[in-house]
Enzyme design. Sequence first.
Site, mmCIF file in Angstrom:
data_model
loop_
_atom_site.group_PDB
_atom_site.id
_atom_site.type_symbol
_atom_site.label_atom_id
_atom_site.label_comp_id
_atom_site.label_asym_id
_atom_site.label_seq_id
_atom_site.Cartn_x
_atom_site.Cartn_y
_atom_site.Cartn_z
ATOM 1 N N ASP A 1 99.937 46.842 -99.597
ATOM 2 C CA ASP A 1 99.148 47.829 -100.346
ATOM 3 C C ASP A 1 99.949 48.543 -101.424
ATOM 4 O O ASP A 1 99.378 49.269 -102.249
ATOM 5 C CB ASP A 1 98.559 48.883 -99.397
ATOM 6 C CG ASP A 1 97.324 48.394 -98.655
ATOM 7 O OD1 ASP A 1 96.679 47.448 -99.145
ATOM 8 O OD2 ASP A 1 97.016 48.963 -97.591
ATOM 9 N N LYS B 1 93.721 55.712 -100.824
ATOM 10 C CA LYS B 1 92.774 54.717 -101.333
ATOM 11 C C LYS B 1 91.687 54.482 -100.291
ATOM 12 O O LYS B 1 91.882 54.716 -99.089
ATOM 13 C CB LYS B 1 93.481 53.397 -101.677
ATOM 14 C CG LYS B 1 94.124 52.649 -100.494
ATOM 15 C CD LYS B 1 93.181 51.754 -99.714
ATOM 16 C CE LYS B 1 93.835 51.171 -98.467
ATOM 17 N NZ LYS B 1 92.874 50.562 -97.536
#
Length: 289
Positions: free
Chosen positions: A136, A10
């Site tokens: 996350d 990401k």
Amino acid sequence: MRLMEKAPAKINLALDVLYKRPDGYHEVEMVMTTVDLADRIEISEIETNEIKIISHNRFVPDDSRNLAYQAAILLKKRFNIQRGVSIEIEKNIPVAAGLAGGSSDAAAALRGLNRLWDLGLSLDELAELGGEIGSDVPFCVYGGTALARGRGEKIIQLPQPPKCWVILAKPTIGVSTADVYKKLNISKVEHPAIENMLSALDASSYSDVCSNLKNVLEYVTLETNPEVAHIKEQMKRFGADSVLMSGSGPTVFGLVEHESRVQRVYNGLRGFCDQVYAVRILGERNTLE
């Protein structure tokens, strides 16, 4: 039985830190999206009732420090699974890079083990479990593009960014996320206008996405790691449309709209940085199929 899961990296299009919470975590607002640089996770049953982590990368732990291991042990305990599993990680995402590689591995393990053990959990349920492993992990369970709030576990799906190239460059240094947060002076940072990035995504405006890239952690890492600042400067000089550090760093990414310019930026960075990648934005949410 043997299953494969993709674990994409990401990047943070916008990252704001609002305040330190009583539980020690920081309240954040982050706009994140996945890119087409991914680890490959192979999950298979084994005869012994244990968890085996296999990786040929010496920086990937093969014990309880590994987040994919933590995902497996969490599911085993929560659902009383008395079966063993081997999790092989083909590591393509740089380690300790600000790209959520370990978190994405954990999320892929959760999705894969949900299938292997026929647990029937939804993405929402897997994301809630992922929040127990790391901040996350919930985003990585869903993938795609999202606004993350709280300590990162409250996820709101967003439209995917306009199609473009992403150049990633990671210097040889490592950065401790905990250290970066300790050095962050929230009262002195210039906070990003998160709502402007949300509007840019709603409008699918590439230029507005570029002009609203912002990360409040960047100045902390740049102060102590001049090589990160150098990569930013060179990436701009070679022709990236907009440049930002991802997460707590040290990886820097640049957005490039036109393919004709990608090779120039990539080649320029390869002259002094070993880990450089030219990938596309994924931006699409995972499914359980």
